[in-house]
Design a protein around this motif. Structure first.
Motif, PDB file in Angstrom:
ATOM      1  N   VAL A   1       0.844  -1.208   0.000  1.00  0.00           N
ATOM      2  CA  VAL A   1       0.000   0.000   0.000  1.00  0.00           C
ATOM      3  C   VAL A   1       0.873   1.250   0.000  1.00  0.00           C
ATOM      4  CG1 VAL A   1      -1.616   1.351   1.388  1.00  0.00           C
ATOM      5  CG2 VAL A   1      -2.013  -1.096   1.059  1.00  0.00           C
ATOM      6  N   ALA A   2       1.952   1.223   0.760  1.00  0.00           N
ATOM      7  CA  ALA A   2       2.873   2.370   0.792  1.00  0.00           C
ATOM      8  C   ALA A   2       3.474   2.623  -0.584  1.00  0.00           C
ATOM      9  CB  ALA A   2       3.982   2.117   1.808  1.00  0.00           C
ATOM     10  N   ALA A   3       3.728   1.542  -1.336  1.00  0.00           N
ATOM     11  CA  ALA A   3       4.269   1.697  -2.685  1.00  0.00           C
ATOM     12  C   ALA A   3       3.273   2.422  -3.588  1.00  0.00           C
ATOM     13  CB  ALA A   3       4.625   0.331  -3.277  1.00  0.00           C
ATOM     14  N   LEU A   4       1.993   2.059  -3.492  1.00  0.00           N
ATOM     15  CA  LEU A   4       0.975   2.745  -4.297  1.00  0.00           C
ATOM     16  C   LEU A   4       0.849   4.205  -3.885  1.00  0.00           C
ATOM     17  CD1 LEU A   4      -2.010   0.249  -4.759  1.00  0.00           C
ATOM     18  CD2 LEU A   4      -0.173   0.826  -6.348  1.00  0.00           C
ATOM     19  N   ASP A   5       0.914   4.455  -2.597  1.00  0.00           N
ATOM     20  CA  ASP A   5       0.867   5.834  -2.104  1.00  0.00           C
ATOM     21  C   ASP A   5       2.012   6.655  -2.696  1.00  0.00           C
ATOM     22  OD1 ASP A   5      -1.098   7.035  -0.576  1.00  0.00           O
ATOM     23  OD2 ASP A   5      -0.554   5.960   1.247  1.00  0.00           O
ATOM     24  N   ARG A   6       3.202   6.067  -2.681  1.00  0.00           N
ATOM     25  CA  ARG A   6       4.376   6.764  -3.226  1.00  0.00           C
ATOM     26  C   ARG A   6       4.222   6.967  -4.720  1.00  0.00           C
ATOM     27  NH1 ARG A   6       7.086  10.469  -2.929  1.00  0.00           N
ATOM     28  NH2 ARG A   6       9.338  10.562  -3.086  1.00  0.00           N
ATOM     29  N   MET A   7       3.691   5.985  -5.421  1.00  0.00           N
ATOM     30  CA  MET A   7       3.451   6.110  -6.854  1.00  0.00           C
ATOM     31  C   MET A   7       2.506   7.269  -7.154  1.00  0.00           C
ATOM     32  SD  MET A   7       1.705   3.305  -9.410  1.00  0.00           S
ATOM     33  CE  MET A   7       0.076   3.539  -8.658  1.00  0.00           C
TER      34      MET A   7
END
Length: 217
Positions: free
Chosen positions: A67-73
Motif C-alpha cells: 500500500v505504501a508503494a501505491l501511495d508513493r506512486m
C-alpha cells in the motif's frame, strides 16, 4: 531560540517521514522489477539502505508495504502532472497517451493496484483506507478538470462535476480489468470515448454542427 526548539522537535518526525518515503520507494522499485509477488522485507531493507526490523517498525506487514508503494506512486505521478496545484488539464489527446502508457509501461504496478483493490473490501485491511483517500483525491482532481471544461464550453453545463468524475473513475477501473483480459484492447481510446460521452462533449459538438450556417433545422 524558540524556532530552534521547534526545529529540534520536528527533527525525529522529519527523519521518520523521510525513512518511510525511502522504504516506500524501494518497494515500488521492487514491484517494477519483480512484481508484487517478489517483494520481501529483506529486499526492501536492502533497497532502502535500512534493516528489516526498521522496515517492519514502519510497515508491520507486506500488505502495508505494498500500500505504501501505491501511495508513493500516486505522489510521484501527482508531482509530474501537477494535479495537486491545479496545473493539470483534461486534454483528451494527452489523456489517451497517459492511459495507454499506464497499461503498457506500468503493467506490474497495475496488477498490484488490482490485487489491492480486491483486498480493500476486507475490513481492517490497509488497502481500505488507501483507496478511500485515493478516491477522494481523484474525485477532487477530476471534478476540477470537468468544471474547467464546462467553463470552456467543452462539457455540458448542467452536469454535476463530482458525480461525473465518479462515473469516469468507475469507467477507468473497468477498463483496467478489460486490459488484463485482452492485452490488445485500446484502453486510452476507450477512456477518451467514455469521457466524451459522460461529459456531454459529443452532444455539444453535435449541436454546434447543427447550428452551422446552412445546416440548421
Amino acid at each position: 531560540m524558540e524556532a530552534a526548539a521547534r526545529s529540534r522537535k520536528r527533527g525525529p518526525y522529519q527523519r521518520s517521514h523521510e525513512r518511510r518515503e525511502r522504504i516506500a520507494l524501494a518497494v515500488l522499485q521492487l514491484v517494477d522489477e519483480f512484481g508484487h509477488e517478489g517483494v520481501t522485507t529483506a529486499l526492501v531493507a536492502a533497497g532502502a539502505d535500512s534493516s528489516e526490523p526498521t522496515v517492519l517498525y514502519h510497515f508491520p506487514t507486506k500488505d502495508h508495504l505494498l500500500v505504501a508503494a501505491l501511495d508513493r506512486m500516486d505522489d510521484l505521478e501527482a508531482d509530474l502532472s501537477g494535479v495537486d496545484d491545479g496545473r493539470a488539464a483534461l486534454d483528451l489527446d494527452s489523456l489517451r497517451e497517459v492511459a495507454n502508457a499506464a497499461v503498457t509501461a506500468h503493467d506490474r504496478r497495475l496488477r498490484l493496484f488490482v490485487m489491492l483493490r480486491g483486498q480493500a473490501a476486507t475490513p481492517g485491511h490497509p488497502a481500505a483506507e488507501y483507496f478511500t483517500r485515493r478516491t477522494e483525491r481523484a474525485l477532487a482532481v477530476w471534478s476540477d478538470m470537468i468544471t474547467k471544461r464546462q467553463r470552456d464550453g467543452l462539457a455540458h453545463p448542467g452536469l454535476d462535476p463530482r458525480a461525473t468524475a465518479r462515473q469516469i473513475l468507475a469507467l477507468w477501473d473497468g477498463l483496467v480489468l478489460a486490459h488484463f483480459s485482452d492485452r490488445d484492447f485500446d484502453c486510452g481510446q476507450a477512456l477518451v470515448d467514455g469521457v466524451r460521452l459522460l461529459t456531454g462533449q459529443n452532444w455539444i459538438e453535435g449541436l454546434a454542427m447543427l447550428n452551422r450556417p446552412g445546416l440548421g433545422l
